[in-house]
Design a protein around this motif. Structure first.
Motif, PDB file in Angstrom:
ATOM      1  N   ARG A   1       5.391   4.495  -9.967  1.00 16.77           N
ATOM      2  CA  ARG A   1       5.310   4.322 -11.429  1.00 16.77           C
ATOM      3  C   ARG A   1       6.378   5.125 -12.172  1.00 16.77           C
ATOM      4  NH1 ARG A   1      -0.477   5.389 -10.557  1.00 16.77           N
ATOM      5  NH2 ARG A   1      -1.299   3.401  -9.871  1.00 16.77           N
ATOM      6  N   GLY A   2       6.901   6.185 -11.556  1.00 17.17           N
ATOM      7  CA  GLY A   2       7.943   6.986 -12.188  1.00 17.17           C
ATOM      8  C   GLY A   2       9.342   6.420 -12.007  1.00 17.17           C
ATOM      9  N   GLY A   3       9.460   5.392 -11.179  1.00 15.77           N
ATOM     10  CA  GLY A   3      10.774   4.814 -10.869  1.00 15.77           C
ATOM     11  C   GLY A   3      11.161   3.688 -11.800  1.00 15.77           C
ATOM     12  N   PRO A   4      12.277   3.057 -11.501  1.00 16.78           N
ATOM     13  CA  PRO A   4      12.725   1.916 -12.307  1.00 16.78           C
ATOM     14  C   PRO A   4      11.652   0.828 -12.329  1.00 16.78           C
ATOM     15  CG  PRO A   4      14.448   2.609 -10.800  1.00 16.78           C
ATOM     16  CD  PRO A   4      13.204   3.353 -10.418  1.00 16.78           C
ATOM     17  N   ARG A   5      11.457   0.237 -13.486  1.00 14.71           N
ATOM     18  CA  ARG A   5      10.489  -0.851 -13.632  1.00 14.71           C
ATOM     19  C   ARG A   5      10.827  -1.664 -14.868  1.00 14.71           C
ATOM     20  NH1 ARG A   5       4.908   2.083 -15.428  1.00 14.71           N
ATOM     21  NH2 ARG A   5       5.667   2.995 -17.356  1.00 14.71           N
TER      22      ARG A   5
ATOM     23  N   SER B   1       4.638  -6.229  -8.022  1.00 13.69           N
ATOM     24  CA  SER B   1       3.934  -6.341  -9.302  1.00 13.69           C
ATOM     25  C   SER B   1       2.729  -5.419  -9.271  1.00 13.69           C
ATOM     26  CB  SER B   1       3.504  -7.790  -9.558  1.00 13.69           C
ATOM     27  OG  SER B   1       2.592  -8.216  -8.576  1.00 13.69           O
ATOM     28  N   TYR B   2       2.461  -4.835 -10.441  1.00 14.91           N
ATOM     29  CA  TYR B   2       1.366  -3.879 -10.548  1.00 14.91           C
ATOM     30  C   TYR B   2       0.708  -4.026 -11.909  1.00 14.91           C
ATOM     31  CZ  TYR B   2      -1.187   0.473 -11.014  1.00 14.91           C
ATOM     32  OH  TYR B   2      -2.178   1.393 -11.213  1.00 14.91           O
ATOM     33  N   GLY B   3      -0.610  -3.976 -11.919  1.00 12.43           N
ATOM     34  CA  GLY B   3      -1.354  -3.978 -13.174  1.00 12.43           C
ATOM     35  C   GLY B   3      -1.423  -5.351 -13.801  1.00 12.43           C
TER      36      GLY B   3
ATOM     37  N   ASP C   1       3.670  -4.883 -14.677  1.00 10.30           N
ATOM     38  CA  ASP C   1       4.950  -4.200 -14.531  1.00 10.30           C
ATOM     39  C   ASP C   1       5.511  -4.587 -13.180  1.00 10.30           C
ATOM     40  OD1 ASP C   1       5.115  -2.792 -16.948  1.00 10.30           O
ATOM     41  OD2 ASP C   1       3.933  -1.125 -16.166  1.00 10.30           O
ATOM     42  N   TYR C   2       6.834  -4.639 -13.100  1.00 10.51           N
ATOM     43  CA  TYR C   2       7.523  -4.986 -11.856  1.00 10.51           C
ATOM     44  C   TYR C   2       8.374  -3.808 -11.428  1.00 10.51           C
ATOM     45  CZ  TYR C   2       6.014  -9.631 -13.127  1.00 10.51           C
ATOM     46  OH  TYR C   2       5.250 -10.705 -13.477  1.00 10.51           O
ATOM     47  N   PHE C   3       8.195  -3.406 -10.176  1.00 15.92           N
ATOM     48  CA  PHE C   3       8.883  -2.255  -9.622  1.00 15.92           C
ATOM     49  C   PHE C   3       9.790  -2.716  -8.491  1.00 15.92           C
ATOM     50  CE2 PHE C   3       4.879  -0.935 -11.364  1.00 15.92           C
ATOM     51  CZ  PHE C   3       5.174   0.229 -12.049  1.00 15.92           C
ATOM     52  N   PRO C   4      11.105  -2.638  -8.672  1.00 14.50           N
ATOM     53  CA  PRO C   4      11.992  -2.990  -7.560  1.00 14.50           C
ATOM     54  C   PRO C   4      12.054  -1.849  -6.550  1.00 14.50           C
ATOM     55  CG  PRO C   4      13.264  -2.497  -9.544  1.00 14.50           C
ATOM     56  CD  PRO C   4      11.824  -2.356  -9.901  1.00 14.50           C
ATOM     57  N   LEU C   5      11.765  -2.174  -5.311  1.00 16.06           N
ATOM     58  CA  LEU C   5      11.827  -1.194  -4.213  1.00 16.06           C
ATOM     59  C   LEU C   5      12.898  -1.630  -3.232  1.00 16.06           C
ATOM     60  CD1 LEU C   5       8.052  -0.832  -3.309  1.00 16.06           C
ATOM     61  CD2 LEU C   5       9.507   0.925  -4.282  1.00 16.06           C
ATOM     62  N   PRO C   6      13.720  -0.716  -2.756  1.00 14.78           N
ATOM     63  CA  PRO C   6      14.657  -1.089  -1.698  1.00 14.78           C
ATOM     64  C   PRO C   6      13.851  -1.665  -0.522  1.00 14.78           C
ATOM     65  CG  PRO C   6      15.204   1.076  -2.550  1.00 14.78           C
ATOM     66  CD  PRO C   6      13.865   0.698  -3.138  1.00 14.78           C
TER      67      PRO C   6
ATOM     68  N   TYR D   1       0.835  -1.199   0.000  1.00  7.81           N
ATOM     69  CA  TYR D   1       0.000   0.000   0.000  1.00  7.81           C
ATOM     70  C   TYR D   1       0.867   1.245   0.000  1.00  7.81           C
ATOM     71  CZ  TYR D   1      -3.542  -3.317   1.528  1.00  7.81           C
ATOM     72  OH  TYR D   1      -4.397  -4.387   1.605  1.00  7.81           O
ATOM     73  N   GLY D   2       0.377   2.290  -0.659  1.00 13.03           N
ATOM     74  CA  GLY D   2       1.047   3.588  -0.622  1.00 13.03           C
ATOM     75  C   GLY D   2       0.698   4.319   0.657  1.00 13.03           C
ATOM     76  N   ARG D   3       1.373   5.439   0.879  1.00 15.04           N
ATOM     77  CA  ARG D   3       1.127   6.202   2.120  1.00 15.04           C
ATOM     78  C   ARG D   3      -0.304   6.723   2.203  1.00 15.04           C
ATOM     79  NH1 ARG D   3       5.289  10.596   0.466  1.00 15.04           N
ATOM     80  NH2 ARG D   3       4.267  11.429  -1.352  1.00 15.04           N
ATOM     81  N   ASP D   4      -0.985   6.822   1.048  1.00 14.12           N
ATOM     82  CA  ASP D   4      -2.368   7.288   1.038  1.00 14.12           C
ATOM     83  C   ASP D   4      -3.372   6.165   1.289  1.00 14.12           C
ATOM     84  OD1 ASP D   4      -2.079   5.905  -1.330  1.00 14.12           O
ATOM     85  OD2 ASP D   4      -2.626   7.589  -2.631  1.00 14.12           O
ATOM     86  N   GLY D   5      -2.859   4.935   1.508  1.00 16.29           N
ATOM     87  CA  GLY D   5      -3.743   3.797   1.753  1.00 16.29           C
ATOM     88  C   GLY D   5      -4.145   3.048   0.507  1.00 16.29           C
ATOM     89  N   GLU D   6      -3.813   3.598  -0.669  1.00 14.28           N
ATOM     90  CA  GLU D   6      -4.148   2.940  -1.932  1.00 14.28           C
ATOM     91  C   GLU D   6      -3.300   1.683  -2.101  1.00 14.28           C
ATOM     92  OE1 GLU D   6      -3.761   3.657  -6.757  1.00 14.28           O
ATOM     93  OE2 GLU D   6      -3.444   5.333  -5.410  1.00 14.28           O
ATOM     94  N   ARG D   7      -3.949   0.594  -2.509  1.00 16.22           N
ATOM     95  CA  ARG D   7      -3.200  -0.628  -2.787  1.00 16.22           C
ATOM     96  C   ARG D   7      -2.434  -0.423  -4.091  1.00 16.22           C
ATOM     97  NH1 ARG D   7      -4.529  -6.972  -2.527  1.00 16.22           N
ATOM     98  NH2 ARG D   7      -2.703  -7.596  -3.734  1.00 16.22           N
ATOM     99  N   ILE D   8      -1.125  -0.544  -4.010  1.00 20.60           N
ATOM    100  CA  ILE D   8      -0.259  -0.332  -5.168  1.00 20.60           C
ATOM    101  C   ILE D   8      -0.086  -1.611  -5.965  1.00 20.60           C
ATOM    102  CG2 ILE D   8       2.118   0.183  -5.847  1.00 20.60           C
ATOM    103  CD1 ILE D   8       2.228   2.160  -3.525  1.00 20.60           C
TER     104      ILE D   8
END
Length: 121
Positions: A93-97, A55-57, A65-70, A27-34
Motif C-alpha cells: 500500500r505504500g508503493g506506487p499505485r 487489484s485491492y479493495g 486501487d491497482y498496485f504494479p509489482l515487478p 498473498y503477502g508473506r504473512d499469508g494475508e490475501r492482498i
C-alpha cells in the motif's frame, strides 16, 4: 472439450496462459490475501512480463486501487492456488499505485519508480 485438454493447452510446467493468471489471488508473506492479479504488463519488444497489476479493495470494481509489482516479486504457491509476495500488505500500500480512471503513463520513469520502490532494478 474436456477440462484436461483445456488444462494441457493453457498450462504447462513452465508456462501459463495470461487468461488463467488474471484473477489469481495474491498473498503477502504473512499469508494475508492482498488482492488478485488484475492484468499483466508485457514488454512489446522482448515479450517478457514486466509487472503484475494487483487489484485491492473496492467493491465490484469501484474504488479499487491497482498496485504494479515487478513480476519477479511473485512466486506461485500451488498449495494456496495463488501468488505469494515476500512483502506485507502495508508495504504494498505504500508503493506506487493508481485508480482505474487514473492509469499512469507507462514510461521509463514510472518503471524506475516501481523497481526502485521494490529494489528490483
Amino acid at each position: 472439450m474436456d477440462t484436461t485438454q483445456t488444462m494441457n493447452r493453457d498450462e504447462t510446467q513452465d508456462m501459463i496462459s495470461s487468461e488463467k493468471v488474471d484473477g489469481t489471488a495474491v498473498y503477502g508473506r504473512d499469508g494475508e490475501r492482498i488482492g488478485s492479479v488484475h492484468h499483466l504488463m508485457i514488454g512489446k519488444r522482448d515479450g517478457k512480463v514486466r509487472h503484475a497489476i494487483v487489484s485491492y479493495g473496492g467493491f465490484l470494481g469501484l474504488g479499487e486501487d491497482y498496485f504494479p509489482l515487478p513480476w519477479n516479486e511473485l512466486t506461485y504457491d500451488e498449495g494456496r492456488g495463488g501468488y505469494v509476495v515476500n512483502r506485507d500488505a502495508e508495504h504494498l500500500r505504500g508503493g506506487p499505485r493508481y485508480q482505474r480512471d487514473q492509469e499512469p503513463t507507462w514510461d521509463r520513469s514510472y518503471d524506475d519508480r516501481i523497481t526502485g520502490y521494490y529494489g528490483t532494478r
